[in-house]
Design a protein around this motif. Structure first.
Motif, PDB file in Angstrom:
ATOM      1  N   UNK A  56      47.602  38.993  43.892  1.00 12.07           N
ATOM      2  CA  UNK A  56      47.234  37.725  43.245  1.00 12.07           C
ATOM      3  C   UNK A  56      48.557  37.218  42.249  1.00 12.07           C
ATOM      4  N   UNK A  57      49.533  36.361  42.938  1.00 16.23           N
ATOM      5  CA  UNK A  57      50.609  35.728  42.062  1.00 16.23           C
ATOM      6  C   UNK A  57      50.064  35.075  40.798  1.00 16.23           C
ATOM      7  N   UNK A  58      50.796  35.618  39.672  1.00 16.26           N
ATOM      8  CA  UNK A  58      50.338  34.780  38.415  1.00 16.26           C
ATOM      9  C   UNK A  58      51.283  33.578  38.014  1.00 16.26           C
ATOM     10  N   UNK A  59      50.729  32.486  37.808  1.00 14.99           N
ATOM     11  CA  UNK A  59      51.217  31.405  37.296  1.00 14.99           C
ATOM     12  C   UNK A  59      51.579  31.117  35.790  1.00 14.99           C
ATOM     13  N   UNK A  60      51.181  32.088  35.099  1.00 17.55           N
ATOM     14  CA  UNK A  60      51.335  32.090  33.775  1.00 17.55           C
ATOM     15  C   UNK A  60      51.420  33.799  33.203  1.00 17.55           C
ATOM     16  N   UNK A  61      51.940  34.076  31.938  1.00 16.90           N
ATOM     17  CA  UNK A  61      52.176  35.366  31.546  1.00 16.90           C
ATOM     18  C   UNK A  61      50.788  35.815  30.970  1.00 16.90           C
ATOM     19  N   UNK A  62      50.136  34.913  30.406  1.00 11.38           N
ATOM     20  CA  UNK A  62      48.711  35.626  29.617  1.00 11.38           C
ATOM     21  C   UNK A  62      47.670  35.465  30.321  1.00 11.38           C
ATOM     22  N   UNK A  63      47.605  36.370  31.453  1.00  8.49           N
ATOM     23  CA  UNK A  63      46.413  36.358  32.205  1.00  8.49           C
ATOM     24  C   UNK A  63      45.287  37.021  31.527  1.00  8.49           C
ATOM     25  N   UNK A  64      43.972  36.237  31.488  1.00  2.40           N
ATOM     26  CA  UNK A  64      42.839  36.652  30.504  1.00  2.40           C
ATOM     27  C   UNK A  64      41.834  37.036  31.417  1.00  2.40           C
ATOM     28  N   UNK A  65      41.772  36.935  32.735  1.00  4.15           N
ATOM     29  CA  UNK A  65      40.695  36.817  33.563  1.00  4.15           C
ATOM     30  C   UNK A  65      40.876  36.774  35.037  1.00  4.15           C
ATOM     31  N   UNK A  66      39.984  37.230  35.865  1.00  4.89           N
ATOM     32  CA  UNK A  66      40.045  37.012  37.386  1.00  4.89           C
ATOM     33  C   UNK A  66      38.626  36.667  37.606  1.00  4.89           C
ATOM     34  N   UNK A  67      38.581  35.340  38.405  1.00  8.51           N
ATOM     35  CA  UNK A  67      37.167  34.832  38.749  1.00  8.51           C
ATOM     36  C   UNK A  67      36.819  35.218  40.130  1.00  8.51           C
ATOM     37  N   UNK A  68      35.726  35.830  40.397  1.00  3.61           N
ATOM     38  CA  UNK A  68      35.300  36.438  41.718  1.00  3.61           C
ATOM     39  C   UNK A  68      34.404  35.291  42.213  1.00  3.61           C
ATOM     40  N   UNK A  69      34.588  34.863  43.548  1.00  2.67           N
ATOM     41  CA  UNK A  69      33.540  34.064  44.058  1.00  2.67           C
ATOM     42  C   UNK A  69      32.513  34.896  44.916  1.00  2.67           C
ATOM     43  N   UNK A  70      31.340  34.670  45.099  1.00  4.76           N
ATOM     44  CA  UNK A  70      30.487  35.556  45.452  1.00  4.76           C
ATOM     45  C   UNK A  70      29.119  35.009  45.699  1.00  4.76           C
ATOM     46  N   UNK A  71      28.247  35.282  46.627  1.00  3.68           N
ATOM     47  CA  UNK A  71      26.959  35.051  47.053  1.00  3.68           C
ATOM     48  C   UNK A  71      26.107  36.339  47.342  1.00  3.68           C
ATOM     49  N   UNK A  72      25.069  36.487  46.763  1.00  4.41           N
ATOM     50  CA  UNK A  72      24.143  37.664  46.681  1.00  4.41           C
ATOM     51  C   UNK A  72      22.644  37.457  46.849  1.00  4.41           C
ATOM     52  N   UNK A  73      22.329  37.602  48.203  1.00  5.43           N
ATOM     53  CA  UNK A  73      20.889  37.456  48.480  1.00  5.43           C
ATOM     54  C   UNK A  73      19.777  38.368  47.893  1.00  5.43           C
ATOM     55  N   UNK A  74      18.678  38.197  47.791  1.00 10.23           N
ATOM     56  CA  UNK A  74      17.629  39.158  47.302  1.00 10.23           C
ATOM     57  C   UNK A  74      17.506  38.851  45.895  1.00 10.23           C
ATOM     58  N   UNK A  75      16.719  39.861  45.359  1.00 13.85           N
ATOM     59  CA  UNK A  75      16.372  39.813  43.822  1.00 13.85           C
ATOM     60  C   UNK A  75      17.008  40.660  42.854  1.00 13.85           C
ATOM     61  N   UNK A  76      17.563  41.777  43.433  1.00 12.50           N
ATOM     62  CA  UNK A  76      18.127  42.876  42.684  1.00 12.50           C
ATOM     63  C   UNK A  76      19.957  42.580  42.367  1.00 12.50           C
ATOM     64  N   UNK A  77      20.353  42.921  41.185  1.00 21.96           N
ATOM     65  CA  UNK A  77      21.838  42.667  41.057  1.00 21.96           C
ATOM     66  C   UNK A  77      22.465  43.544  42.040  1.00 21.96           C
ATOM     67  N   UNK A  78      23.919  43.353  42.239  1.00 23.16           N
ATOM     68  CA  UNK A  78      24.591  44.380  42.834  1.00 23.16           C
ATOM     69  C   UNK A  78      25.693  45.094  42.090  1.00 23.16           C
TER      70      UNK A  78
END
Length: 245
Positions: A56-78
């Motif tokens: 992941x190329x950074x656009x600024x120096x102070x990176x504070x997090x990475x957001x992950x896009x996801x979908x999860x079926x069912x009722x139990x967490x992964x």
């Protein structure tokens, strides 16, 4: 007319409450621009014990997090194991992160706290459970985007998003939001896009006031009520109540 005023007042209070909530909720200082090709976003299944690695190329120096896009079926967490390293291989984040079930595509953020990174980071994601439903990550074809591909899947890029700066009230992000909206203005606009949008919203609000006649003391001032309050002389003879004079 009083009923119209009550309805408008209730709607205005509801919109004001939503606006206050939106401006007060905590958000990061900024998000990376042009990191996700939503037009070609595709599901990328992640099986149990499967690993994907994305630079992941950074656009600024102070990176504070990475957001992950996801979908999860069912009722139990992964559960996924997330490793974020800098260009020198130093681990910025190493943890097991839960993902709650979600039918629509959602972004779940892994916080990066107390560490500095420049240039780029490498994000490694591995699913470590096999009890939940089908887990899919958001991805898009790399061609033409200028972004690096996944190490395990050449030609595809995970739709990760970088976050920068400390979390705080969203109202503090308003100048950045206005600046980015303004940058979207077509070249034929004589004004900045944010000013044009504000003017359009003000015009819409004034039109609503005129439409319902809320700024008039008499009900006849409302175009909405004009038909209902029309004089009886305007009623055709065939529709006139015989009891009326």
């Amino acid at each position: 007319m009083t009923r119209c005023r009550v309805i408008v007042a209730v709607e205005a209070l509801a919109l004001l409450a939503i606006l206050v909530w939106a401006l007060a909720r905590p958000v990061t200082a900024a998000r990376g621009r042009d990191e996700i090709d939503y037009r070609h976003l595709q599901p990328f299944p992640l099986a149990a014990q499967q690993t994907v690695t994305q630079d992941m190329p950074l656009q600024q120096d102070q990176v504070s997090g990475i957001a992950i896009p996801y979908q999860l079926t069912g009722r139990l967490p992964a559960r996924i194991r997330v490793l974020i390293t800098d260009q020198g291989g130093l681990a910025l984040v190493q943890l097991v992160h839960p993902l709650e079930p979600s039918k629509p595509l959602e972004f779940d953020t892994v916080q990066v706290e107390g560490r500095q990174a420049t240039g780029s980071v490498t994000v490694t994601i591995q699913r470590v459970d096999d009890l939940g439903g089908q887990l899919t990550l958001g991805a898009f074809p790399t061609n033409g985007t200028g972004r690096p591909s996944m190490l395990e899947q050449p030609g595809m890029t995970l739709a990760l998003q970088t976050l920068y700066g400390a979390r705080g009230p969203a109202v503090l992000k308003t100048p950045l939001y206005a600046d980015r909206v303004a940058s979207l203005a077509p070249p034929w606009f004589p004004l900045r896009a944010d000013l044009v949008l504000v003017a359009l919203f003000l015009m819409l609000g004034l039109d609503m006031l005129v439409l319902i006649g809320i700024d008039r003391s008499d009900p006849e001032g409302s175009p909405i009520m004009a038909r209902e309050l029309a004089p009886t002389d305007a009623i055709p003879d065939r529709d006139r109540d015989p009891r009326l004079p």
